[in-house]
Design a protein around this motif. Sequence first.
Motif, PDB file in Angstrom:
ATOM      1  N   ARG A  61      -3.621  -0.723   6.036  1.00  0.00           N
ATOM      2  CA  ARG A  61      -3.182  -1.876   6.824  1.00  0.00           C
ATOM      3  C   ARG A  61      -4.315  -2.884   6.981  1.00  0.00           C
ATOM      4  NH1 ARG A  61      -1.129  -0.321  12.502  1.00  0.00           N
ATOM      5  NH2 ARG A  61      -0.886  -2.569  12.705  1.00  0.00           N
ATOM      6  N   PRO A  62      -3.993  -4.152   7.239  1.00  0.00           N
ATOM      7  CA  PRO A  62      -5.063  -5.124   7.498  1.00  0.00           C
ATOM      8  C   PRO A  62      -5.929  -4.653   8.664  1.00  0.00           C
ATOM      9  CG  PRO A  62      -2.985  -6.244   7.176  1.00  0.00           C
ATOM     10  CD  PRO A  62      -2.668  -4.787   7.262  1.00  0.00           C
ATOM     11  N   ARG A 119       5.708  -3.465   7.337  1.00  0.00           N
ATOM     12  CA  ARG A 119       5.541  -2.204   8.064  1.00  0.00           C
ATOM     13  C   ARG A 119       4.657  -2.389   9.308  1.00  0.00           C
ATOM     14  NH1 ARG A 119       2.658   2.757   4.907  1.00  0.00           N
ATOM     15  NH2 ARG A 119       2.634   4.291   6.572  1.00  0.00           N
ATOM     16  N   TYR A 120       3.771  -3.380   9.248  1.00  0.00           N
ATOM     17  CA  TYR A 120       2.841  -3.613  10.363  1.00  0.00           C
ATOM     18  C   TYR A 120       3.186  -4.883  11.147  1.00  0.00           C
ATOM     19  CZ  TYR A 120       0.421  -0.185   7.544  1.00  0.00           C
ATOM     20  OH  TYR A 120       0.121   0.934   6.807  1.00  0.00           O
ATOM     21  N   LEU A 121       4.403  -5.401  10.936  1.00  0.00           N
ATOM     22  CA  LEU A 121       4.851  -6.591  11.665  1.00  0.00           C
ATOM     23  C   LEU A 121       5.913  -6.193  12.687  1.00  0.00           C
ATOM     24  CD1 LEU A 121       5.195  -9.202   8.766  1.00  0.00           C
ATOM     25  CD2 LEU A 121       3.378  -9.089  10.462  1.00  0.00           C
ATOM     26  N   LYS A 167      -4.852  -2.972  -2.703  1.00  0.00           N
ATOM     27  CA  LYS A 167      -5.565  -3.558  -1.554  1.00  0.00           C
ATOM     28  C   LYS A 167      -7.052  -3.189  -1.617  1.00  0.00           C
ATOM     29  CE  LYS A 167      -5.993  -3.462   3.455  1.00  0.00           C
ATOM     30  NZ  LYS A 167      -7.354  -2.921   3.493  1.00  0.00           N
ATOM     31  N   PHE A 176       1.077  -3.554  16.604  1.00  0.00           N
ATOM     32  CA  PHE A 176       2.330  -2.866  16.291  1.00  0.00           C
ATOM     33  C   PHE A 176       2.047  -1.627  15.437  1.00  0.00           C
ATOM     34  CE2 PHE A 176       6.179  -2.468  13.534  1.00  0.00           C
ATOM     35  CZ  PHE A 176       7.080  -2.149  14.529  1.00  0.00           C
ATOM     36  N   TRP A 190       0.346 -11.281   2.809  1.00  0.00           N
ATOM     37  CA  TRP A 190      -0.570 -10.182   2.503  1.00  0.00           C
ATOM     38  C   TRP A 190      -0.569  -9.092   3.584  1.00  0.00           C
ATOM     39  CZ3 TRP A 190      -4.717  -9.720   5.898  1.00  0.00           C
ATOM     40  CH2 TRP A 190      -5.068 -10.861   6.629  1.00  0.00           C
ATOM     41  N   ILE A 191       0.306  -9.263   4.589  1.00  0.00           N
ATOM     42  CA  ILE A 191       0.478  -8.210   5.606  1.00  0.00           C
ATOM     43  C   ILE A 191       1.851  -7.587   5.390  1.00  0.00           C
ATOM     44  CG2 ILE A 191       0.634  -7.695   8.076  1.00  0.00           C
ATOM     45  CD1 ILE A 191      -1.250 -10.085   8.565  1.00  0.00           C
ATOM     46  N   THR A 198       0.819  -1.224   0.000  1.00  0.00           N
ATOM     47  CA  THR A 198       0.000   0.000   0.000  1.00  0.00           C
ATOM     48  C   THR A 198       0.849   1.268   0.000  1.00  0.00           C
ATOM     49  OG1 THR A 198      -0.207  -0.350   2.379  1.00  0.00           O
ATOM     50  CG2 THR A 198      -2.094  -0.946   1.028  1.00  0.00           C
TER      51      THR A 198
END
Lengths: 352, 364
Positions: B220-221, A183-185, A153, B234, A179-180, A144
């Motif tokens: 984001r998901p 940046r968000y992990l 997305k 996070f 698919w994640i 994204t």
Amino acid sequence: MVLLKLKFPFQKRVRLAQGLWLLSWVAMFSGAVTFATGVFLKTELHRRSEVMHSMDIHIVPNLLMAVGLASVGINICAGKVCQDSLDPSRFPRWKTLLLPFFCLSVFFTSLLLVAMILSYALQPSLEESLKIGLKNGIRFYKDTDTPGRCFQKETIDRLQIEFQCCGNTNYRDWFEVQWISNRYLDFTSKEVKDRVRSNVDGRYLLDGVPFSCCNPASPRPCIQYSLLDNNAHYNYEYQSEELNLYNRGCRQALVSYYMGLMNTIGPCVLLVFLLQMAILVGLRYLQTAMEGVLGQENVEIETEGYILEKGVKETLLETKEKMMKLLQFAQVGDASAETPGSEPEAEKPATA
Amino acid sequence: MAVLPVRFTKTKRDKLAQVLWVLNWISVVTGIILFSLGIFLKVEIYKRQDLMAEGQLQSVPNMLIVVGLIACVINFLGGKICYDCVDSSRFLHWKLVMLPYIICMFFFTLSVLVGALMCYSMHSQLEESLTLGLRDAMRYYKDTDTPGRCFLKRTVDLLQMQFQCCGNEGFRDWFQIQWVSNRYLDMSQREVVDRLRSNVESKYLMDGVPFSCCNVNSPRPCIQHQISNNSAHFNYDYQTEELNLWMRGCRQALLQYYTNIMHSIGLMVLIIWLFELSVLTGVRYLQTSLENVLRQGDPECESDGWLLENSFVETARSNFNIIKHLSKFNQINTASNRDPNTDRPSTAHYGPDNVPPKPHPADG
């Protein structure tokens, strides 16, 4: 031998001209509808261009649009011919134009049939295009913050919600891609590290799907993560659970949708084709019947109308000969067009 | 003095009758449009009736449907009258019908205006209905195995996805109700038991929302659970996060949707009302001018047409007197309908001498 000969008294000729005039207006309207159908189909295909790999299927709406516009022009012309055929003094001006007009009309009308055949013939191509397009769409779902892919997305989510589908073939396709976004992990988390390490490509794979795969018809709140782990959820068994997520893949959903459109458009195009052919046949009869009137003092005499002056075989041979002559004439023309002083030595006899 | 008098020649009268004939037929079409708008609005309200409390919401579409049907009938009749008014001899058939027809048409035109105003005044009623309806729908979201409520979850989910909204006022509404059925809660689990015990009404409350609240525009998901716990996710701060969930409440979304429909319909009905008013005015002019022709006896002569024969005040006074007179006449009628014997004076017979007895001292 004349092909499909008919006798036309004056009254019958007038009736034919009037009927054809009316039909040509109907056909003009149907041509406009064909054009509109082409535009609609092109728009629908364009809306999903992000999940399509190739654009082969666009030939169908392009043909429909071209034929639709041509049909409008042809039928305006046909209407004018029919109107003028009621007046023998005004008809002769069409004499030279009618043969090219018929050739052009038959060509465009046959394109309608081609468009209809292609709409069915290109189904495997459409399916393959969607397969690759959706595979890429799912692969780039997480990107994204990558220019050019930032809306991927949203596109996939909207697609899955609108078409009530999940993944390419089914929801398990999501288990095979990350698919994640990284940046968000949280890479300080042991669970994340272990998942990434356990994979050859260093991807974060999980048995989960995006929220857009959730089925509103399910009686229980949606289960998106740990889908293959029965112990992770109370009163849950993934083998028998059918309502939690959409079971249909998006490729199948989109192919069904587009083929549904094509199957609706197909018969309509066939009807337009038949109408157009009927007009052309009628117009040919009118033309040949009117040619019998030309030069006659009594315009109310009975005349003969036909489709072809000779048999199909003879007409084809004659056309072939004409084409050959034209080609030869063109070659002769090319030879004479060469400049006379280009090779003077070749023309003079060699003297020792 | 007549209100807005206009002089009409024979040609002018005929032209007016012809124009009114056309306008009446157009009004039949507008009647069909009114009817269609009513049906459309009725269907739109019916589609979301699970999310609305019982109320008088159907009164507006019902009004439009009735008015639309009446418009078709009245204007069809009006067209027939105007067509016959071109010929003075045929007008005589309608002479007695004309005034009642105009009165009926006046009240009908008034009801069209009422219909238009109702479209604009429905806002608060609709808001109240949606507030209660959505509150109940959310309360029963979990009851997928209760007959009569089994489709509410699906309805609410589809609503939130379609209207891009969440909850009644906002997504926090989901924190105040138990939206996960006990059927899917593991009561042997400590976390579940603790949650139930920590609540007075033993409801399983959590800071989570259904999947249908997720915003497709989020990069984001979707985060659906532990929404107000920053450390659970996070790179997340729920105070500044605006794209994760739909921020708008469903009441506001639905209210906006229906208000737009109502205002569009209201505007169309107002335009139709103005059109009907012009037809009514035209028919009134035609009636008065033709009546004056009949008085003069010459069908070719000029005649005056007006809206009211006297001024507004005088007309109102005379109408009031007529009503008064009618009510008096009604009273006389009811009096004359009594027992015929009651009209005769009662005579008492006091024996053969017909002398009344002397009163006793005790009677005094």
